[in-house]
Design an enzyme around this catalytic site. Structure first.
Site, short mmCIF file in Angstrom:
data_model
loop_
_atom_site.label_atom_id
_atom_site.label_comp_id
_atom_site.label_asym_id
_atom_site.label_seq_id
_atom_site.Cartn_x
_atom_site.Cartn_y
_atom_site.Cartn_z
CG HIS A 64 42.36 81.23 58.24
ND1 HIS A 64 42.55 80.35 57.34
CD2 HIS A 64 41.59 80.79 59.42
CE1 HIS A 64 41.89 79.22 57.59
NE2 HIS A 64 41.00 79.61 58.72
CB SER B 145 69.28 99.32 61.34
OG SER B 145 69.58 99.70 60.06
CE LYS C 80 64.27 97.69 60.91
NZ LYS C 80 62.98 97.20 60.59
CD GLU D 247 64.18 88.48 62.06
OE1 GLU D 247 63.11 89.51 62.03
OE2 GLU D 247 65.29 89.18 61.77
CE1 TYR E 236 82.72 52.89 59.93
CE2 TYR E 236 84.09 52.04 58.28
CZ TYR E 236 83.64 52.91 59.01
OH TYR E 236 84.24 54.21 59.13
#
Ligand code: ARG
Length: 438
Positions: A160, A282, A288, A295, A321
């Site tokens: 969790h 950044s 940064k 990601e 087809y």
């Protein structure tokens, strides 16, 4: 004005440019990826025509030499597939006619574009799959190596996203490795499933010629002939979907790994950092260093899911087809290329992980060893439920994180991680992989 499309019927006028643009759509772009395979399939087809005497020796030689030349010209960029052609099929036939005159007009004997495109796609999928198998094996091996190096590096384990029990970086990474090994077995199975030749089914009904389907299949190194011509047509898109579903399984492993790296590298967790050469800055915030690569890998799942959805919606068709099937190309090409790119980058990303051992050890707090206290007490004096209650009430454990890890002796636990077993399985599934066909 008569058109010069392959299917031109001299009674009809040429279709309007607007109509043609719609019919061809982005097909010519996707065919850039299929062209080499379409040539390979055509080489197999002319081999078959020679086998049954439709092409004599000289004709066969001239035809295959021209096809090999086309392949070469295509590879060096001298031959371009562009809007002049409706598709790679027309381009190949046009080239043969240009080079060989009326002999070139024999190439389509006993073949339809329906089995031609299926063959090119089948060869393409097999090659992509084989590359993905090899890359997945490399990724699994790399993660196992890293898992072995970090097998004793303690880290907090979570459920969790809350602290749960101590674990190790090695156990975390070996979990990813074992998933990749299992999915390699899945890829091997799918490679076998796809490894059958559709060529010779023509438009979906066979042709009145004794085509050498088995010999043609062996020529292309297919394991078998896909027998029934209706099934051949109906497998278009179905096989693509199967391939994408296996890629989806692999992406599930990668997506989880990326999520973990993303969470563990936050300032709040601070268990690891991604080396500078894999991080991005950044444009406004000088402080940064972002894990964009992680990601985008994670986000790539959305592309594969969308491609699967597209295939699933397309496949609601009657037998045989239908032109809708042209739209199966984009999903399979886009998704397989994307996964190949990700798998190629992953070993580098894994090597770029820098673990903060001190921070991870500090984050293993006493309450994470309460399970150990309960189990220990259950063994010596009480039953587990009572010992659990007692540990919960006192909140105390005399077990250190190191002891907690050392006591995890059953197979898969920190003291018995079974890395060799996973490695053995990798060797077996790896050896079952087919070698890539150039
Ligand atoms: N571009 C077409 C496809 O991908 C080629 C086959 C065309 N066949 C036909 N019967 N119109 O499906």
């Amino acid at each position: 004005m008569p058109s010069d499309y392959l299917w031109n019927n001299s009674n009809t006028d040429a279709p309007s440019a607007q109509l043609m643009a719609f019919l061809a759509g982005t097909d010519i772009e996707w065919d850039q990826h299929l062209m080499a395979y379409d040539i390979e399939g055509t080489l197999a087809h002319v081999f078959g025509l020679h086998h049954i005497g439709i092409l004599d020796d000289a004709e066969y030689e001239a035809m295959s030499a021209a096809l090999k030349q086309l392949h070469h010209n295509w590879k060096i960029g001298e031959f371009k597939l562009d809007q002049r052609y409706e598709d790679s099929h027309s381009a190949i036939e046009a080239y043969l006619q240009e080079q060989l005159g009326s002999l070139g007009q024999k190439v389509h004997t006993g073949r339809s574009r329906n089995d031609q495109v299926l063959t090119a796609l089948r060869l393409y999928m097999r090659a992509q799959l084989q590359q993905i198998q090899q890359l997945s094996a490399t990724v699994a091996e790399h993660s196992l190596d890293l898992a072995a190096t970090e097998i004793k590096t303690a880290m907090p384990g979570h459920t969790h996203l809350q602290k749960a029990m101590p674990t190790t970086v090695g156990i975390w990474l070996a979990g990813f490795a074992e998933a990749m090994v299992d999915d390699l077995g899945l890829l091997n199975y799918i490679e076998q499933h796809l490894n059958s030749s559709p060529l010779g089914s023509a438009a979906g009904f066979g042709v009145p010629l004794p085509l050498a389907r088995t010999e043609v299949a062996s020529y292309m190194d297919f394991e078998r002939v896909q027998v029934n011509p209706v099934y051949v047509q109906n497998s278009r898109g179905k096989f693509e979907l199967l391939l994408l579903q296996s890629l989806h399984q692999i992406m599930l492993n990668i997506q989880r790994l990326c999520w973990d790296i993303s969470v563990f590298s936050t300032q709040e967790f601070g268990y690891l950092r991604l080396a500078a050469d894999f991080s991005t800055g950044s444009s406004i915030m000088p402080n940064k260093s972002n894990p964009d690569v992680i990601e985008l890998m994670r986000g790539s799942m959305s592309i594969i899911t969308a491609d699967i959805t597209q295939l699933q919606s397309l496949l609601a068709l009657p037998s045989g087809y239908q032109r809708d099937l042209q739209l199966t190309k984009g999903p399979v090409i886009r998704s397989s290329r994307l996964l190949i790119q990700i798998l190629q980058l992953l070993p580098g990303v894994l090597s770029a992980l820098q673990f903060d051992r001190h921070r991870m050890q500090e984050a293993i707090t006493t309450e994470m060893m309460l399970t150990d206290a309960a189990i220990q007490a259950a063994q010596s004096q009480s039953n587990f439920r009572q010992a659990y209650q007692q540990a919960k009430e006192t909140g105390e454990s005399s077990v250190s994180w190191q002891q907690s890890l050392d006591n995890r002796v059953s197979l898969g636990g920190a003291a018995n991680p079974g890395l060799d077993l996973i490695r053995q399985r990798l060797a077996v599934t790896g050896s079952e992989m087919k070698k890539s066909i150039p």
